[in-house]
Scaffold this active site. Structure first.
Site, PDB file in Angstrom:
ATOM      1  N   GLY A  47       0.869  -1.171   0.000  1.00  0.00           N
ATOM      2  CA  GLY A  47       0.000   0.000   0.000  1.00  0.00           C
ATOM      3  C   GLY A  47       0.902   1.215   0.000  1.00  0.00           C
ATOM      4  O   GLY A  47       1.960   1.206  -0.623  1.00  0.00           O
ATOM      5  N   GLU A  48       0.540   2.219   0.734  1.00  0.00           N
ATOM      6  CA  GLU A  48       1.366   3.422   0.835  1.00  0.00           C
ATOM      7  C   GLU A  48       1.856   3.510   2.274  1.00  0.00           C
ATOM      8  O   GLU A  48       1.073   3.720   3.196  1.00  0.00           O
ATOM      9  CB  GLU A  48       0.539   4.647   0.429  1.00  0.00           C
ATOM     10  CG  GLU A  48       1.370   5.776  -0.138  1.00  0.00           C
ATOM     11  CD  GLU A  48       2.326   6.381   0.880  1.00  0.00           C
ATOM     12  OE1 GLU A  48       3.538   6.417   0.596  1.00  0.00           O
ATOM     13  OE2 GLU A  48       1.870   6.788   1.955  1.00  0.00           O
ATOM     14  N   SER A  49       3.161   3.337   2.464  1.00  0.00           N
ATOM     15  CA  SER A  49       3.710   3.182   3.817  1.00  0.00           C
ATOM     16  C   SER A  49       3.486   4.403   4.705  1.00  0.00           C
ATOM     17  O   SER A  49       3.255   4.257   5.913  1.00  0.00           O
ATOM     18  CB  SER A  49       5.195   2.828   3.757  1.00  0.00           C
ATOM     19  OG  SER A  49       5.934   3.834   3.106  1.00  0.00           O
ATOM     20  N   CYS A  79       6.329  -5.258   0.633  1.00  0.00           N
ATOM     21  CA  CYS A  79       6.470  -3.957  -0.030  1.00  0.00           C
ATOM     22  C   CYS A  79       6.388  -2.817   0.987  1.00  0.00           C
ATOM     23  O   CYS A  79       7.341  -2.581   1.720  1.00  0.00           O
ATOM     24  CB  CYS A  79       5.460  -3.827  -1.164  1.00  0.00           C
ATOM     25  SG  CYS A  79       5.868  -2.505  -2.328  1.00  0.00           S
ATOM     26  N   ARG A 106      12.729   3.735  -0.741  1.00  0.00           N
ATOM     27  CA  ARG A 106      11.372   3.722  -1.309  1.00  0.00           C
ATOM     28  C   ARG A 106      11.393   3.809  -2.839  1.00  0.00           C
ATOM     29  O   ARG A 106      12.240   4.477  -3.416  1.00  0.00           O
ATOM     30  CB  ARG A 106      10.579   4.939  -0.827  1.00  0.00           C
ATOM     31  CG  ARG A 106      10.246   4.973   0.613  1.00  0.00           C
ATOM     32  CD  ARG A 106       9.531   6.313   0.878  1.00  0.00           C
ATOM     33  NE  ARG A 106       9.367   6.546   2.280  1.00  0.00           N
ATOM     34  CZ  ARG A 106       8.304   6.173   2.984  1.00  0.00           C
ATOM     35  NH1 ARG A 106       7.319   5.550   2.384  1.00  0.00           N
ATOM     36  NH2 ARG A 106       8.236   6.424   4.264  1.00  0.00           N
ATOM     37  N   ILE A 134       5.800  -3.702  -7.566  1.00  0.00           N
ATOM     38  CA  ILE A 134       4.970  -2.548  -7.907  1.00  0.00           C
ATOM     39  C   ILE A 134       5.463  -1.365  -7.084  1.00  0.00           C
ATOM     40  O   ILE A 134       5.309  -1.350  -5.872  1.00  0.00           O
ATOM     41  CB  ILE A 134       3.476  -2.819  -7.616  1.00  0.00           C
ATOM     42  CG1 ILE A 134       2.991  -4.046  -8.394  1.00  0.00           C
ATOM     43  CG2 ILE A 134       2.633  -1.580  -7.941  1.00  0.00           C
ATOM     44  CD1 ILE A 134       1.599  -4.505  -8.019  1.00  0.00           C
ATOM     45  N   ARG A 135       6.080  -0.396  -7.742  1.00  0.00           N
ATOM     46  CA  ARG A 135       6.688   0.743  -7.025  1.00  0.00           C
ATOM     47  C   ARG A 135       7.480   0.237  -5.820  1.00  0.00           C
ATOM     48  O   ARG A 135       7.400   0.775  -4.723  1.00  0.00           O
ATOM     49  CB  ARG A 135       5.627   1.752  -6.593  1.00  0.00           C
ATOM     50  CG  ARG A 135       5.016   2.507  -7.751  1.00  0.00           C
ATOM     51  CD  ARG A 135       3.952   3.509  -7.334  1.00  0.00           C
ATOM     52  NE  ARG A 135       4.324   4.278  -6.174  1.00  0.00           N
ATOM     53  CZ  ARG A 135       3.515   4.497  -5.124  1.00  0.00           C
ATOM     54  NH1 ARG A 135       2.307   3.994  -5.102  1.00  0.00           N
ATOM     55  NH2 ARG A 135       3.923   5.224  -4.117  1.00  0.00           N
ATOM     56  N   HIS A 169       5.353  -8.513  -4.000  1.00  0.00           N
ATOM     57  CA  HIS A 169       3.990  -8.887  -3.609  1.00  0.00           C
ATOM     58  C   HIS A 169       3.700 -10.358  -3.917  1.00  0.00           C
ATOM     59  O   HIS A 169       3.118 -10.667  -4.954  1.00  0.00           O
ATOM     60  CB  HIS A 169       2.976  -8.020  -4.355  1.00  0.00           C
ATOM     61  CG  HIS A 169       2.995  -6.590  -3.973  1.00  0.00           C
ATOM     62  ND1 HIS A 169       2.281  -6.100  -2.911  1.00  0.00           N
ATOM     63  CD2 HIS A 169       3.663  -5.534  -4.512  1.00  0.00           C
ATOM     64  CE1 HIS A 169       2.492  -4.798  -2.806  1.00  0.00           C
ATOM     65  NE2 HIS A 169       3.328  -4.434  -3.760  1.00  0.00           N
ATOM     66  N   GLU A 171       1.429 -12.112  -2.721  1.00  0.00           N
ATOM     67  CA  GLU A 171      -0.025 -12.314  -2.704  1.00  0.00           C
ATOM     68  C   GLU A 171      -0.657 -12.118  -4.075  1.00  0.00           C
ATOM     69  O   GLU A 171      -1.813 -12.488  -4.287  1.00  0.00           O
ATOM     70  CB  GLU A 171      -0.681 -11.382  -1.670  1.00  0.00           C
ATOM     71  CG  GLU A 171      -0.768  -9.930  -2.054  1.00  0.00           C
ATOM     72  CD  GLU A 171       0.491  -9.101  -1.814  1.00  0.00           C
ATOM     73  OE1 GLU A 171       0.401  -7.866  -1.902  1.00  0.00           O
ATOM     74  OE2 GLU A 171       1.566  -9.675  -1.551  1.00  0.00           O
TER      75      GLU A 171
END
Length: 188
Positions: A47-49, A79, A106, A134-135, A169, A171
């Site tokens: 997600g966004e940390s 991530c 990051r 992903i990013r 990821h 998952e």
């Protein structure tokens, strides 16, 4: 059956839940301190940390999670979860839950458009696993007590005691090697 908490503020929550169910265990969505009661392990999804970290502080979950980690509860960050668990974030201080002796950078592989999949051999599994970036962050340094489980040009999966981190990821693949490792091998 083991009860596995999945931090449920944002990110790949549902995907982690499905993987836990596939293994025959019970997922528990964690949004408040009470949700941590009775779980055997905790997954901190991507997600966004920064956003996830803010929620951890505002809800009081940060202190409870740190306390559970001190008691030996297994935890796994994927991530953004890996960023949260890092003792050092390059040029930014530390993660909100600085439990893992790594330095992480990051978005080191680029923006969303630079996302990619890669097959990576994992010696601990004696298998090749699919990794989705992903990013993704990049682990740029590891402490002497950190075991590198998989790597590309730098480590992408590390383990320190009961704390696991993957910069990718798992998952989002059809495989279940990483979830099985966490649930079956790390959680007693």
């Amino acid at each position: 059956m083991k009860k596995i908490g999945v931090l449920a503020f944002q990110g790949g929550v549902i995907e982690h839940v499905k993987k836990i169910e596939e293994l025959g265990h019970i997922p528990v969505l964690v949004k408040k301190n009470e949700d941590l009661e009775g779980i055997d392990g905790l997954i901190l999804p991507g997600g966004e940390s920064t956003t996830i970290g803010k929620f951890l502080i505002e809800t009081g979950l940060k202190d409870k999670i740190l306390s559970l980690a001190e008691q030996g509860m297994p935890m796994w960050g994927t991530c953004a979860g890996a960023i949260l668990l890092s003792k050092s974030i390059k040029n930014q201080g530390s993660g909100v839950l600085p439990l893992l002796d790594i330095v992480i950078e990051r978005n080191a592989y680029g923006s969303q458009i630079d996302s990619f999949r890669k097959e990576v051999f994992v010696p601990r599994f004696n298998k090749t696993t699919e990794c989705v970036f992903i990013r993704a962050p990049k682990i740029v340094d590891v402490g002497s007590n950190v075991e590198v489980l998989a790597q590309l040009d730098t480590p992408i999966a590390v383990l320190q005691g009961t704390i696991l981190a993957t910069t990718f990821h798992p998952e989002l693949t059809s495989q279940n090697y990483w979830h099985s490792f966490f649930v079956e091998n790390m959680i007693k």
